[in-house]
Motif scaffolding. Structure first.
Motif, short mmCIF file in Angstrom:
data_model
loop_
_atom_site.label_atom_id
_atom_site.label_comp_id
_atom_site.label_asym_id
_atom_site.label_seq_id
_atom_site.Cartn_x
_atom_site.Cartn_y
_atom_site.Cartn_z
N THR A 151 2.30 12.49 6.71
CA THR A 151 1.38 11.38 7.32
C THR A 151 1.12 11.45 8.83
O THR A 151 1.59 12.51 9.47
CB THR A 151 2.28 9.90 7.15
N TYR A 152 0.29 10.85 9.40
CA TYR A 152 0.12 10.75 10.84
C TYR A 152 1.35 11.20 11.83
O TYR A 152 1.35 11.85 12.75
CB TYR A 152 -0.75 9.47 11.34
N THR A 153 2.42 10.63 11.44
CA THR A 153 3.75 10.67 12.31
C THR A 153 4.32 11.92 11.80
O THR A 153 5.50 12.33 12.59
CB THR A 153 4.43 9.39 12.12
N GLY A 154 4.04 12.52 10.93
CA GLY A 154 4.85 13.72 10.50
C GLY A 154 5.99 13.14 9.41
O GLY A 154 6.87 14.16 9.24
N LYS A 155 6.12 12.01 9.25
CA LYS A 155 7.24 11.68 8.36
C LYS A 155 6.70 10.98 7.17
O LYS A 155 5.57 10.68 6.98
CB LYS A 155 7.87 10.50 9.12
N GLN A 156 7.55 10.56 6.23
CA GLN A 156 7.23 10.17 4.91
C GLN A 156 6.72 8.59 5.09
O GLN A 156 7.18 7.88 6.01
CB GLN A 156 8.33 9.92 3.82
N ALA A 157 5.92 8.19 4.34
CA ALA A 157 5.32 6.70 4.45
C ALA A 157 5.97 5.93 3.60
O ALA A 157 5.58 5.05 2.86
CB ALA A 157 3.73 6.97 4.06
N ALA A 158 7.25 5.70 4.26
CA ALA A 158 8.23 4.68 3.61
C ALA A 158 7.68 3.38 3.70
O ALA A 158 7.35 2.97 4.76
CB ALA A 158 9.45 4.81 4.43
N GLY A 159 7.62 2.74 2.60
CA GLY A 159 7.38 1.26 2.47
C GLY A 159 5.80 0.97 2.66
O GLY A 159 5.34 -0.03 2.46
N ILE A 160 5.02 2.11 2.58
CA ILE A 160 3.61 1.93 2.34
C ILE A 160 3.13 1.14 1.25
O ILE A 160 3.65 1.34 0.01
CB ILE A 160 2.60 3.22 2.59
N ARG A 161 2.15 0.26 1.04
CA ARG A 161 1.85 -0.62 -0.09
C ARG A 161 0.73 0.25 -0.74
O ARG A 161 -0.41 0.86 -0.35
CB ARG A 161 1.30 -1.76 0.09
N ILE A 162 0.93 0.34 -2.05
CA ILE A 162 -0.13 1.05 -2.72
C ILE A 162 -0.58 0.29 -4.11
O ILE A 162 0.31 -0.20 -4.75
CB ILE A 162 0.50 2.35 -3.48
N SER A 217 1.08 -3.24 -8.17
CA SER A 217 1.02 -3.08 -6.36
C SER A 217 2.45 -2.74 -6.43
O SER A 217 3.55 -3.36 -6.95
CB SER A 217 0.71 -4.41 -5.89
N VAL A 218 2.64 -1.37 -5.69
CA VAL A 218 4.10 -1.11 -5.35
C VAL A 218 4.17 -0.67 -3.87
O VAL A 218 3.07 -0.51 -3.18
CB VAL A 218 4.23 0.18 -6.33
N ARG A 219 5.30 -0.50 -3.61
CA ARG A 219 5.68 0.08 -2.09
C ARG A 219 6.61 1.32 -2.43
O ARG A 219 7.32 1.52 -3.17
CB ARG A 219 6.57 -0.88 -1.41
N ALA A 220 6.00 2.31 -1.49
CA ALA A 220 6.76 3.79 -1.49
C ALA A 220 8.39 3.31 -1.03
O ALA A 220 8.74 2.51 -0.15
CB ALA A 220 6.23 4.71 -0.44
N ASN A 221 9.28 4.30 -1.57
CA ASN A 221 10.75 4.03 -1.17
C ASN A 221 10.86 4.76 0.26
O ASN A 221 10.05 5.13 0.83
CB ASN A 221 11.71 4.55 -2.36
N ASP A 222 12.24 4.80 0.59
CA ASP A 222 12.71 5.38 1.78
C ASP A 222 12.08 6.97 1.94
O ASP A 222 12.02 7.48 3.41
CB ASP A 222 13.94 5.34 2.23
N GLU A 223 11.99 7.53 0.93
CA GLU A 223 11.22 8.94 1.05
C GLU A 223 9.83 9.11 1.08
O GLU A 223 9.22 9.96 0.59
CB GLU A 223 12.10 9.65 -0.30
N ILE A 232 -7.14 3.97 -6.58
CA ILE A 232 -5.84 3.62 -6.17
C ILE A 232 -5.99 3.49 -4.33
O ILE A 232 -6.85 4.40 -3.93
CB ILE A 232 -4.90 5.05 -6.20
N VAL A 233 -5.56 2.60 -3.92
CA VAL A 233 -5.66 2.10 -2.57
C VAL A 233 -4.11 2.07 -1.94
O VAL A 233 -3.29 1.74 -2.10
CB VAL A 233 -6.24 0.56 -2.51
N PHE A 234 -4.44 3.16 -0.70
CA PHE A 234 -3.27 3.16 -0.05
C PHE A 234 -3.40 2.32 1.19
O PHE A 234 -4.42 2.44 2.07
CB PHE A 234 -2.90 4.46 0.48
N HIS A 235 -2.77 1.34 1.61
CA HIS A 235 -2.89 0.33 2.65
C HIS A 235 -2.37 0.82 4.01
O HIS A 235 -1.07 0.42 4.61
CB HIS A 235 -2.16 -1.04 2.26
N VAL A 236 -3.22 1.51 4.60
CA VAL A 236 -2.79 2.74 5.86
C VAL A 236 -2.86 1.68 7.12
O VAL A 236 -1.90 1.78 7.70
CB VAL A 236 -3.86 3.44 6.00
N ALA A 237 -3.72 0.77 7.22
CA ALA A 237 -3.67 -0.28 8.50
C ALA A 237 -2.31 -0.98 8.18
O ALA A 237 -1.95 -1.08 9.42
CB ALA A 237 -4.77 -0.83 8.52
#
Length: 75
Positions: A1-12, A27-33, A53-58
């Motif tokens: 991702t933008y931060t170089g880390k996993q997108a933990a918690g992003i809504r999909i 609708s799901v959220r990514a885990n800590d990884e 499939i929609v990734f809620h980036v904002a």
């Protein structure tokens, strides 16, 4: 991702698309990884068709304290 880390918690969100109509399937959220560990489609919904499939980036960036972006989701 933008931060170089996993997108933990992003809504999909997963939608079935029929013409101009979208139907939310799941609708799901990514885990800590930054992973989704469950299937987005179950056997009953697994059909030939068009899906989105929609990734809620904002929303994710806001939670992370990252400056706003010009888009609200990626498809």
């Amino acid at each position: 991702t933008y931060t170089g880390k996993q997108a933990a918690g992003i809504r999909i969100d997963l939608y079935a698309v029929d013409g101009d109509t979208r139907r939310l399937i799941k609708s799901v959220r990514a885990n800590d990884e930054g992973r989704v560990t469950e299937n987005l489609l179950n056997e009953a919904d697994l059909k030939v068709g068009r899906y989105e499939i929609v990734f809620h980036v904002a929303e994710y960036y806001k939670c992370m304290g990252i400056a706003p972006v010009s888009y609200t989701h990626l498809t």
